[in-house]
Design an enzyme around this catalytic site. Structure first.
Site, PDB file in Angstrom:
ATOM      1  N   GLY A   6       0.349  -7.753   8.168  1.00 24.35           N
ATOM      2  CA  GLY A   6       1.163  -8.937   7.905  1.00 24.35           C
ATOM      3  C   GLY A   6       0.576 -10.147   8.582  1.00 24.35           C
ATOM      4  O   GLY A   6       0.169 -10.076   9.741  1.00 24.35           O
TER       5      GLY A   6
ATOM      6  N   ASN B  26       9.738  -2.637  10.593  1.00 21.49           N
ATOM      7  CA  ASN B  26       8.848  -2.512   9.434  1.00 21.49           C
ATOM      8  C   ASN B  26       9.570  -1.657   8.406  1.00 21.49           C
ATOM      9  O   ASN B  26       9.966  -0.544   8.704  1.00 21.49           O
ATOM     10  CB  ASN B  26       7.535  -1.840   9.877  1.00 21.49           C
ATOM     11  CG  ASN B  26       6.637  -1.425   8.713  1.00 21.49           C
ATOM     12  OD1 ASN B  26       5.916  -0.442   8.818  1.00 21.49           O
ATOM     13  ND2 ASN B  26       6.672  -2.145   7.616  1.00 21.49           N
ATOM     14  N   GLY B  27       9.737  -2.193   7.204  1.00 21.43           N
ATOM     15  CA  GLY B  27      10.401  -1.421   6.145  1.00 21.43           C
ATOM     16  C   GLY B  27      11.353  -2.294   5.368  1.00 21.43           C
ATOM     17  O   GLY B  27      11.427  -3.501   5.593  1.00 21.43           O
TER      18      GLY B  27
ATOM     19  N   CYS C 156       4.779  -4.791   7.355  1.00 24.02           N
ATOM     20  CA  CYS C 156       4.798  -5.397   8.681  1.00 24.02           C
ATOM     21  C   CYS C 156       4.170  -4.408   9.633  1.00 24.02           C
ATOM     22  O   CYS C 156       4.005  -3.235   9.307  1.00 24.02           O
ATOM     23  CB  CYS C 156       6.228  -5.645   9.161  1.00 24.02           C
ATOM     24  SG  CYS C 156       7.120  -6.892   8.210  1.00 24.02           S
TER      25      CYS C 156
ATOM     26  N   TYR D 167      -4.033   2.234   0.363  1.00 28.74           N
ATOM     27  CA  TYR D 167      -4.447   0.846   0.549  1.00 28.74           C
ATOM     28  C   TYR D 167      -4.092   0.250   1.907  1.00 28.74           C
ATOM     29  O   TYR D 167      -4.897  -0.457   2.504  1.00 28.74           O
ATOM     30  CB  TYR D 167      -3.804  -0.030  -0.538  1.00 28.74           C
ATOM     31  CG  TYR D 167      -3.881  -1.513  -0.243  1.00 28.74           C
ATOM     32  CD1 TYR D 167      -5.057  -2.220  -0.471  1.00 28.74           C
ATOM     33  CD2 TYR D 167      -2.788  -2.198   0.297  1.00 28.74           C
ATOM     34  CE1 TYR D 167      -5.143  -3.572  -0.181  1.00 28.74           C
ATOM     35  CE2 TYR D 167      -2.868  -3.554   0.589  1.00 28.74           C
ATOM     36  CZ  TYR D 167      -4.042  -4.243   0.347  1.00 28.74           C
ATOM     37  OH  TYR D 167      -4.127  -5.570   0.646  1.00 28.74           O
TER      38      TYR D 167
HETATM   39  P1  AMP Z   1      -4.257  -7.125  -8.749  1.00 25.31           P
HETATM   40  O1  AMP Z   1      -4.988  -8.351  -9.092  1.00 25.31           O
HETATM   41  O2  AMP Z   1      -2.777  -7.407  -8.616  1.00 25.31           O
HETATM   42  O3  AMP Z   1      -4.530  -5.967  -9.646  1.00 25.31           O
HETATM   43  O4  AMP Z   1      -4.716  -6.742  -7.274  1.00 25.31           O
HETATM   44  C1  AMP Z   1      -5.349  -5.554  -6.968  1.00 25.31           C
HETATM   45  C2  AMP Z   1      -5.987  -5.677  -5.615  1.00 25.31           C
HETATM   46  O5  AMP Z   1      -4.990  -5.959  -4.641  1.00 25.31           O
HETATM   47  C3  AMP Z   1      -6.684  -4.404  -5.198  1.00 25.31           C
HETATM   48  O6  AMP Z   1      -7.989  -4.765  -4.808  1.00 25.31           O
HETATM   49  C4  AMP Z   1      -5.918  -3.865  -4.023  1.00 25.31           C
HETATM   50  O7  AMP Z   1      -6.795  -3.518  -2.977  1.00 25.31           O
HETATM   51  C5  AMP Z   1      -5.029  -5.007  -3.592  1.00 25.31           C
HETATM   52  N1  AMP Z   1      -3.637  -4.597  -3.372  1.00 25.31           N
HETATM   53  C6  AMP Z   1      -2.968  -3.610  -3.961  1.00 25.31           C
HETATM   54  N2  AMP Z   1      -1.686  -3.575  -3.524  1.00 25.31           N
HETATM   55  C7  AMP Z   1      -1.550  -4.565  -2.640  1.00 25.31           C
HETATM   56  C8  AMP Z   1      -0.482  -5.036  -1.833  1.00 25.31           C
HETATM   57  N3  AMP Z   1       0.712  -4.474  -1.867  1.00 25.31           N
HETATM   58  N4  AMP Z   1      -0.730  -6.084  -1.040  1.00 25.31           N
HETATM   59  C9  AMP Z   1      -1.924  -6.657  -1.005  1.00 25.31           C
HETATM   60  N5  AMP Z   1      -2.967  -6.267  -1.731  1.00 25.31           N
HETATM   61  C10 AMP Z   1      -2.791  -5.235  -2.558  1.00 25.31           C
END
Ligand code: AMP
Length: 465
Positions: free
Chosen positions: A28, A101-102, A2, A243
């Site tokens: 978010g 947030n948390g 968030c 990220y």
């Molecule tokens: P996946 O298909 O689950 O391996 O998604 C990996 C992709 O999701 C990568 O391109 C990351 O940039 C992105 N990503 C990693 N962690 C998150 C997260 N918590 N929320 C949204 N996107 C994420």
């Protein structure tokens, strides 16, 4: 996941909060809200993006020189309007607004205890637990009430609040999630990230310290400590650097962009690849791919184009949308990848489904070889402190070897950045990652989980509501 924002001492507080939330939208996208006022607080919240939730009319109904705002992605509590923040409530001492947030790790225990003693909850969010704890404190001053409430909660919180003409900002004793302080003319602003300060032309002053509570009123800014006794060790979330945070932000006092670029450079040293071209998975993979290309001496090109008219696919709550979303969001540039050995750099590999689709897309566009490089270690553990990672069983690296992942993703090779390499890139020497939480990569959870918490806590809560 968030974003929170707060402002005090500005004629157009709600408008500024609205702008601030725009610059935190990446944190978010499910709901957005603002509470503003002086002594009388007013609230406007709705499901959707900041630009959909607010218009001139709704902002016009939020007068006052102080405001707080929130953008939400539900890590705990279901995705619905009653969980949209900021919360605004009245109790014997007056009105209090709060945005969080948390994730609290003992929220379920506290909720059960509070319900047993008569509290009636209106939402399924962790944050309401804090509100009920505050209501039970036999103190008149809202700041003292909040401090007493926070001494009973464990886990991650960066909060902003409004009470009695005061703006309050607080970070949990470990400082899991970010919160920064800035100045805007004669007033103060608080935000999850400095990206909001740049937009509203506020000056970044410093981070709220872990375990610090700041109060802003007509007399300026004062600082209190939430915890009694010795200061807890800091555990800032390294995944904000990997990220989550925006690359133009400073978080934990460091440039997110530069940290990601260094992750890419180290990745090139640790995991070289035979490539003709380095391409990022946009947007979050761009700085690390730039670093990788620079260090490896391989040309950097944009081999995937991202549509900016769809949200982050992972962040959509329904799996069906997420799967479809990869193709909606990214498309390959044939003239960049055709006939080439392509090194694809992404910031993280979670389920592996995104990478699998990307590899397929690149091969269909003519890529001769696809070498996947990830500028973080394998994600092997869920986060209980506010990042939406899937359950352990869905984390591909939790139960598969590197070779198995290569086969699943169908790439020619796969290489991850080491934990040491990641920590060095954010400026921490040694393998322990002092000062940071990297539990999603190591399983070393710095704050013990509540009852039954070593399982799939987040998912359990979601299925309950
Ligand atoms: P996946 O298909 O689950 O391996 O998604 C990996 C992709 O999701 C990568 O391109 C990351 O940039 C992105 N990503 C990693 N962690 C998150 C997260 N918590 N929320 C949204 N996107 C994420």
């Amino acid at each position: 996941m968030c974003g929170v924002f707060g402002i005090h001492g500005h004629d157009e507080a709600a408008n500024i909060a609205y702008l601030g939330l725009h610059a935190l939208q990446h944190r978010g996208q499910e709901s957005a809200g603002v509470v503003a006022g002086d002594r009388t607080l007013r609230r406007h919240v709705a499901m959707g993006l900041v630009s959909d939730v607010f218009d001139q009319k709704s902002l016009g109904r939020l007068p006052g020189a102080a405001a707080i705002g929130h953008v939400r992605y539900s890590t705990a509590g279901s995705s619905e309007l009653r969980n949209a923040q900021p919360f605004l409530f009245d109790y014997a001492g007056g009105s209090v607004a709060i945005a969080h947030n948390g994730n609290l790790v003992n929220a379920d225990e506290l909720r059960t205890r509070l319900e047993a003693s008569g509290s009636i909850f209106q939402t399924t969010s962790d944050t309401e637990v804090i509100v009920h704890l505050m209501a039970k404190v036999p103190e008149f001053d809202p700041v003292q009430r909040l401090i007493a409430a926070l001494r009973q909660v464990q886990g991650a919180y960066s909060l902003v609040g409004l009470a009695d003409d005061k703006l309050i900002g607080v970070r949990d004793p470990h400082g899991f999630r970010p919160l920064v302080i800035g100045r805007l003319k004669d007033g103060y602003v608080l935000s999850s990230e400095t990206s909001a300060f740049d937009l509203i032309e506020a000056e970044y002053i410093r981070d709220v310290e872990p375990g610090e509570l700041v109060v802003v009123d007509g007399a300026g800014l004062r600082s209190h400590r939430v915890a009694t006794g010795e200061a807890a060790p800091p555990h800032f979330c390294v995944f904000e650097h990997v990220y989550f945070a925006r690359p133009d932000s400073l978080v934990n006092g460091k440039s997110v962009y530069r940290a990601r670029e260094r992750m890419g450079m180290r990745l090139a040293d640790e995991q070289p690849a035979p490539g003709d071209v380095v391409i990022p998975v946009p947007d979050s993979g761009v700085p690390s791919a730039i670093g990788y290309a620079k260090q490896a001496g391989i040309p950097f090109e944009m081999g995937l184009i991202r549509s900016h008219y769809v949200g982050r696919t992972f962040i959509e709550p329904q799996d069906s949308i997420r799967h479809f979303g990869v193709r909606l969001k990214l498309s390959p540039v044939r003239s960049v990848v055709d006939g080439k050995r392509v090194v694809v750099v992404d910031d993280s590999l979670v389920r592996g489904t995104t990478s699998r689709k990307i590899v397929k897309m690149l091969r269909a566009a003519g890529a001769r070889e696809v070498h996947l490089r990830i500028s973080a270690p394998p994600t092997t553990n869920p986060c209980y402190y506010g990042i939406d990672t899937p359950t352990r069983s869905e984390l591909v690296a939790a139960s598969h070897t590197l070779e198995e992942i290569v086969r699943y993703v169908t790439c020619d090779s796969l290489g991850y950045l080491s934990h040491d390499g990641m920590m060095a890139a954010v400026g921490v020497a040694g393998d322990v990652g002092l000062g940071y939480c990297s539990a999603c990569f190591t399983g070393a959870y710095p704050v013990p989980l509540g009852k039954g918490g070593d399982g799939d806590l987040v998912r359990l809560r979601r299925s309950r509501v």
